[in-house]
Design an enzyme around this catalytic site. Sequence first.
Site, PDB file in Angstrom:
ATOM      1  N   HIS A 128     -28.295 115.585  33.280  1.00  0.00           N
ATOM      2  CA  HIS A 128     -27.974 114.735  34.418  1.00  0.00           C
ATOM      3  C   HIS A 128     -27.408 113.434  33.851  1.00  0.00           C
ATOM      4  O   HIS A 128     -27.628 113.117  32.681  1.00  0.00           O
ATOM      5  CB  HIS A 128     -29.267 114.468  35.210  1.00  0.00           C
ATOM      6  CG  HIS A 128     -29.058 113.819  36.526  1.00  0.00           C
ATOM      7  ND1 HIS A 128     -28.952 112.459  36.661  1.00  0.00           N
ATOM      8  CD2 HIS A 128     -28.947 114.344  37.771  1.00  0.00           C
ATOM      9  CE1 HIS A 128     -28.786 112.163  37.939  1.00  0.00           C
ATOM     10  NE2 HIS A 128     -28.779 113.289  38.638  1.00  0.00           N
ATOM     11  N   TYR A 129     -26.720 112.664  34.662  1.00  0.00           N
ATOM     12  CA  TYR A 129     -26.148 111.418  34.149  1.00  0.00           C
ATOM     13  C   TYR A 129     -27.200 110.340  33.899  1.00  0.00           C
ATOM     14  O   TYR A 129     -26.941 109.359  33.211  1.00  0.00           O
ATOM     15  CB  TYR A 129     -25.048 110.887  35.080  1.00  0.00           C
ATOM     16  CG  TYR A 129     -25.539 110.414  36.427  1.00  0.00           C
ATOM     17  CD1 TYR A 129     -26.017 109.117  36.609  1.00  0.00           C
ATOM     18  CD2 TYR A 129     -25.532 111.267  37.525  1.00  0.00           C
ATOM     19  CE1 TYR A 129     -26.473 108.684  37.841  1.00  0.00           C
ATOM     20  CE2 TYR A 129     -25.977 110.845  38.762  1.00  0.00           C
ATOM     21  CZ  TYR A 129     -26.448 109.553  38.912  1.00  0.00           C
ATOM     22  OH  TYR A 129     -26.903 109.134  40.136  1.00  0.00           O
ATOM     23  N   ARG A 130     -28.403 110.505  34.419  1.00  0.00           N
ATOM     24  CA  ARG A 130     -29.445 109.491  34.252  1.00  0.00           C
ATOM     25  C   ARG A 130     -30.120 109.588  32.888  1.00  0.00           C
ATOM     26  O   ARG A 130     -30.053 110.608  32.211  1.00  0.00           O
ATOM     27  CB  ARG A 130     -30.486 109.623  35.355  1.00  0.00           C
ATOM     28  CG  ARG A 130     -29.938 109.217  36.692  1.00  0.00           C
ATOM     29  CD  ARG A 130     -31.030 109.026  37.718  1.00  0.00           C
ATOM     30  NE  ARG A 130     -30.448 108.489  38.930  1.00  0.00           N
ATOM     31  CZ  ARG A 130     -30.646 108.977  40.137  1.00  0.00           C
ATOM     32  NH1 ARG A 130     -31.434 110.022  40.303  1.00  0.00           N
ATOM     33  NH2 ARG A 130     -30.074 108.419  41.175  1.00  0.00           N
TER      34      ARG A 130
END
EC number: 3.1.15.-
Length: 181
Positions: A128-130
């Site tokens: 995920h981008y997080r």
Amino acid sequence: MSANENNLIWIDLEMTGLDPERDRIIEIATLVTDANLNILAEGPTIAVHQSDAQLALMDEWNVRTHTGSGLVDRVKASTVSEHDAELATIDFLKQWVPAGKSPICGNSIGQDRRFLFKYMPQLEAYFHYRYLDVSTLKELARRWKPEILDGFKKQGTHQAMDDIRESVAELAYYREHFIKL
């Protein structure tokens, strides 16, 4: 074992230095925890082959640290490329977490992600981008409640799997002693 979107992927890289434009990945390890930080599985720990010329670019700290741990010898003996290490890691992760669901977890994980973006882009895209960066809590504790920092001591082996296990344990420590749940 089944892929669960709530599982967390923890990763650590050892590199020849800190500059992804010059330096390279020499070790990668991953593990997966559930949302409560219970370790579910440890992925492969892979020494990634790099040329003698690449290894010769390491600074004194990296030479001392990675020679002392035996990693330089393992890198020289390895026949595994960055691409092969990337694919083996993704194959492991697919068993535990669907693509795009887990934030990238670890300590100072932004640095690792810079190297993944350059040298292992398929693996970088699996996350995920997080970010779940344990070092953020350490920095906040240092500023807001410095006395709790004495309660957790890292061994600092700079071996990828050891470092990941310590990151998970460190986050569990902060959850218990710093974060009010």
